[in-house]
Design a protein around this motif. Structure first.
Motif, PDB file in Angstrom:
ATOM      1  N   PHE A 139      -6.574   3.731   1.812  1.00 12.04           N
ATOM      2  CA  PHE A 139      -6.106   4.833   0.964  1.00 12.04           C
ATOM      3  C   PHE A 139      -5.645   4.311  -0.391  1.00 12.04           C
ATOM      4  O   PHE A 139      -5.990   4.875  -1.441  1.00 12.04           O
ATOM      5  CB  PHE A 139      -4.951   5.581   1.649  1.00 12.04           C
ATOM      6  N   ALA A 140      -4.858   3.232  -0.384  1.00  9.63           N
ATOM      7  CA  ALA A 140      -4.322   2.676  -1.633  1.00  9.63           C
ATOM      8  C   ALA A 140      -5.444   2.184  -2.541  1.00  9.63           C
ATOM      9  O   ALA A 140      -5.483   2.515  -3.734  1.00  9.63           O
ATOM     10  CB  ALA A 140      -3.348   1.544  -1.327  1.00  9.63           C
ATOM     11  N   LEU A 141      -6.379   1.415  -1.983  1.00 10.04           N
ATOM     12  CA  LEU A 141      -7.464   0.837  -2.792  1.00 10.04           C
ATOM     13  C   LEU A 141      -8.403   1.909  -3.326  1.00 10.04           C
ATOM     14  O   LEU A 141      -8.778   1.883  -4.506  1.00 10.04           O
ATOM     15  CB  LEU A 141      -8.260  -0.174  -1.961  1.00 10.04           C
ATOM     16  N   THR A 142      -8.803   2.853  -2.474  1.00 11.75           N
ATOM     17  CA  THR A 142      -9.723   3.910  -2.913  1.00 11.75           C
ATOM     18  C   THR A 142      -9.090   4.752  -4.008  1.00 11.75           C
ATOM     19  O   THR A 142      -9.773   5.182  -4.947  1.00 11.75           O
ATOM     20  CB  THR A 142     -10.122   4.814  -1.731  1.00 11.75           C
TER      21      THR A 142
ATOM     22  N   ILE B 142       4.081   6.242  -5.038  1.00 10.85           N
ATOM     23  CA  ILE B 142       4.136   6.429  -6.492  1.00 10.85           C
ATOM     24  C   ILE B 142       3.090   7.447  -6.946  1.00 10.85           C
ATOM     25  O   ILE B 142       3.355   8.314  -7.775  1.00 10.85           O
ATOM     26  CB  ILE B 142       3.944   5.075  -7.223  1.00 10.85           C
ATOM     27  N   LYS B 143       1.890   7.364  -6.375  1.00  8.79           N
ATOM     28  CA  LYS B 143       0.828   8.301  -6.732  1.00  8.79           C
ATOM     29  C   LYS B 143       1.193   9.726  -6.330  1.00  8.79           C
ATOM     30  O   LYS B 143       0.937  10.685  -7.074  1.00  8.79           O
ATOM     31  CB  LYS B 143      -0.494   7.877  -6.091  1.00  8.79           C
ATOM     32  N   LEU B 144       1.775   9.860  -5.142  1.00  8.91           N
ATOM     33  CA  LEU B 144       2.169  11.191  -4.674  1.00  8.91           C
ATOM     34  C   LEU B 144       3.290  11.778  -5.534  1.00  8.91           C
ATOM     35  O   LEU B 144       3.297  12.967  -5.844  1.00  8.91           O
ATOM     36  CB  LEU B 144       2.605  11.125  -3.208  1.00  8.91           C
ATOM     37  N   ILE B 145       4.255  10.929  -5.924  1.00  4.41           N
ATOM     38  CA  ILE B 145       5.355  11.379  -6.790  1.00  4.41           C
ATOM     39  C   ILE B 145       4.813  11.869  -8.131  1.00  4.41           C
ATOM     40  O   ILE B 145       5.290  12.850  -8.699  1.00  4.41           O
ATOM     41  CB  ILE B 145       6.383  10.239  -6.991  1.00  4.41           C
TER      42      ILE B 145
ATOM     43  N   SER C  56       0.837  -1.211   0.000  1.00  8.23           N
ATOM     44  CA  SER C  56       0.000   0.000   0.000  1.00  8.23           C
ATOM     45  C   SER C  56       0.868   1.256   0.000  1.00  8.23           C
ATOM     46  O   SER C  56       0.576   2.225  -0.717  1.00  8.23           O
ATOM     47  CB  SER C  56      -0.927  -0.003   1.224  1.00  8.23           C
ATOM     48  N   ALA C  57       1.938   1.232   0.796  1.00  4.93           N
ATOM     49  CA  ALA C  57       2.845   2.383   0.873  1.00  4.93           C
ATOM     50  C   ALA C  57       3.502   2.649  -0.474  1.00  4.93           C
ATOM     51  O   ALA C  57       3.634   3.817  -0.894  1.00  4.93           O
ATOM     52  CB  ALA C  57       3.901   2.143   1.945  1.00  4.93           C
TER      53      ALA C  57
END
Length: 389
Positions: free
Chosen positions: A90-93, A38-41, A32-33
């Motif tokens: 958070f990761a799944l949503t 990756i999404k934040l980057i 999940s982290a």
């Protein structure tokens, strides 16, 4: 979405086996982290649905309000478990994409990948590193049941959106896989799929073919069906899986009695007095197993949340059955959108984790089901309203 879901489906099991981790939780947190970072980057927004906070809030209350839980408090385990669930939420949503064609393409690819993994497991072609030390691994999963829990809801969606011929082939392929692995959880899952995607004549045809295949297997390997028989019918030659399943129900009852109906508290399952099945496992096999997760979620919910857990199991069971009936009703009607179908499939197949086999709270299938349940409730409400008009 496809790559991220594959990471969440496969990486936690790989990490658990290769690093000899005690559960999937740590691997799930790492997976999940990675996705969130990756999404934040990339500058993308991360989000979470309220259902994860609601579940965590109830669990938190049962840690600090429940008198049994307070007496047996282990801060680190409970807090880290809640953090793991929220992080995965958070990761799944953030990755779950409800665009219709995207869902069909993603789930179709996941189905094919997992089906190939399953049949590779039948032939035991790959047993890398630490997997060689396990009894019946199905790399990258640690055992066939873990594979089944992840595979069945995806197979359900794939079969539902397929043509009549492909539905038959899908159910046959999954049944053959369940027979040759062999795995009872997978077989029950295939039965659940068949009940909603096959018409009566198709169901009979598939059943006849499978019975014929079983007859051929028994003809050449008479002891082959012992695997299934020993898990369903009690005998003097005690089967570990059968005893673990009975232990789950005994634990739930023992926890209710021990806690006066409150439950023993979130992630405290196993502190209640052991039952007869637990003693038999210890006497015959010389170790304890599944005492902290109950083997299936109904046992854990009831044992940890008491009367509230019973209500939760009852409500989710009714919700799952209603989801399955709605899917059956709208088969071939092309009324339901793929985003609705995926939500209904995960909710319906949740019966498998509730009553047959689960991986505790750290099953990605359970966490996806938690994500889609609000959508399923809305679908069922709208359908009920339309029927009244």
């Amino acid at each position: 979405m496809t790559t991220s879901l594959l990471v969440l489906l496969l990486l936690p099991s790989i990490l658990m086996v290769t690093l000899s981790l005690p559960s999937l939780a740590i691997g799930l947190v790492i997976s999940s982290a990675i996705i969130i970072i990756i999404k934040l980057i990339k500058g993308q927004m991360i989000k979470i649905t309220k259902i994860y906070f609601l579940f965590s809030f109830i669990a938190f209350l049962w840690i600090f309000v429940n008198p049994i839980s307070i007496e047996n408090l282990v801060h680190a385990k409970q807090v880290l478990s809640l953090l793991a669930i929220v992080l995965c939420g958070f990761a799944l949503t953030s990755i779950f994409n409800y665009k219709q064609e995207h869902i069909k393409r993603t789930v179709g690819l996941l189905f094919l990948v997992l089906l190939v993994i399953g049949f590779i497991g039948v032939f035991e072609i790959l047993k890398p590193g630490s997997y060689q030390t396990l009894n019946r691994p199905l790399p990258p999963f640690s055992e066939p049941s873990h594979f089944a829990i992840n595979f069945i809801p995806i197979a359900c969606f794939f079969a539902f959106l397929s043509s009549n011929k492909l539905r038959i082939l899908t159910c046959l392929a999954c049944s053959v896989l369940a027979l040759f692995l062999p795995n009872l959880t997978l077989m029950v899952g295939v039965l659940l799929i068949s009940l909603i995607v096959l018409k009566a004549r198709q169901f009979v045809m598939v059943t006849v073919i499978i019975i014929g295949l079983i007859a051929l297997i028994v003809l050449f390997m008479p002891s082959y069906m012992d695997y299934f028989i020993n898990r369903v019918i009690p005998s003097d030659d005690y089967n570990l899986s059968y005893l673990v399943y009975i232990q789950g129900w005994e634990q739930a009852i023992s926890a209710l009695q021990f806690s006066s109906g409150f439950g023993v508290g979130f992630q405290n399952f196993g502190i209640e007095p052991p039952g007869q099945a637990s003693h038999l496992i210890d006497d015959i096999f010389g170790f304890q197993i599944n005492r902290t997760d109950g083997g299936f979620l109904a046992s854990k919910f009831i044992g940890e949340f008491g009367i509230v857990g019973i209500a939760l199991v009852g409500y989710t069971s009714i919700l799952s059955i209603r989801a399955g009936l709605l899917l059956r009703k709208h088969l071939d009607r092309e009324i339901l959108l793929p985003s609705n179908i995926i939500s209904l499939c995960y909710t319906y197949i949740f019966l498998l984790e509730l009553f047959i086999r689960s991986i505790s709270y750290f099953s990605i299938t359970f966490l996806i089901t938690l994500l889609v349940i609000p959508k399923t409730i809305n679908i069922l409400k709208k359908t009920s309203s339309l029927n009244k008009i």
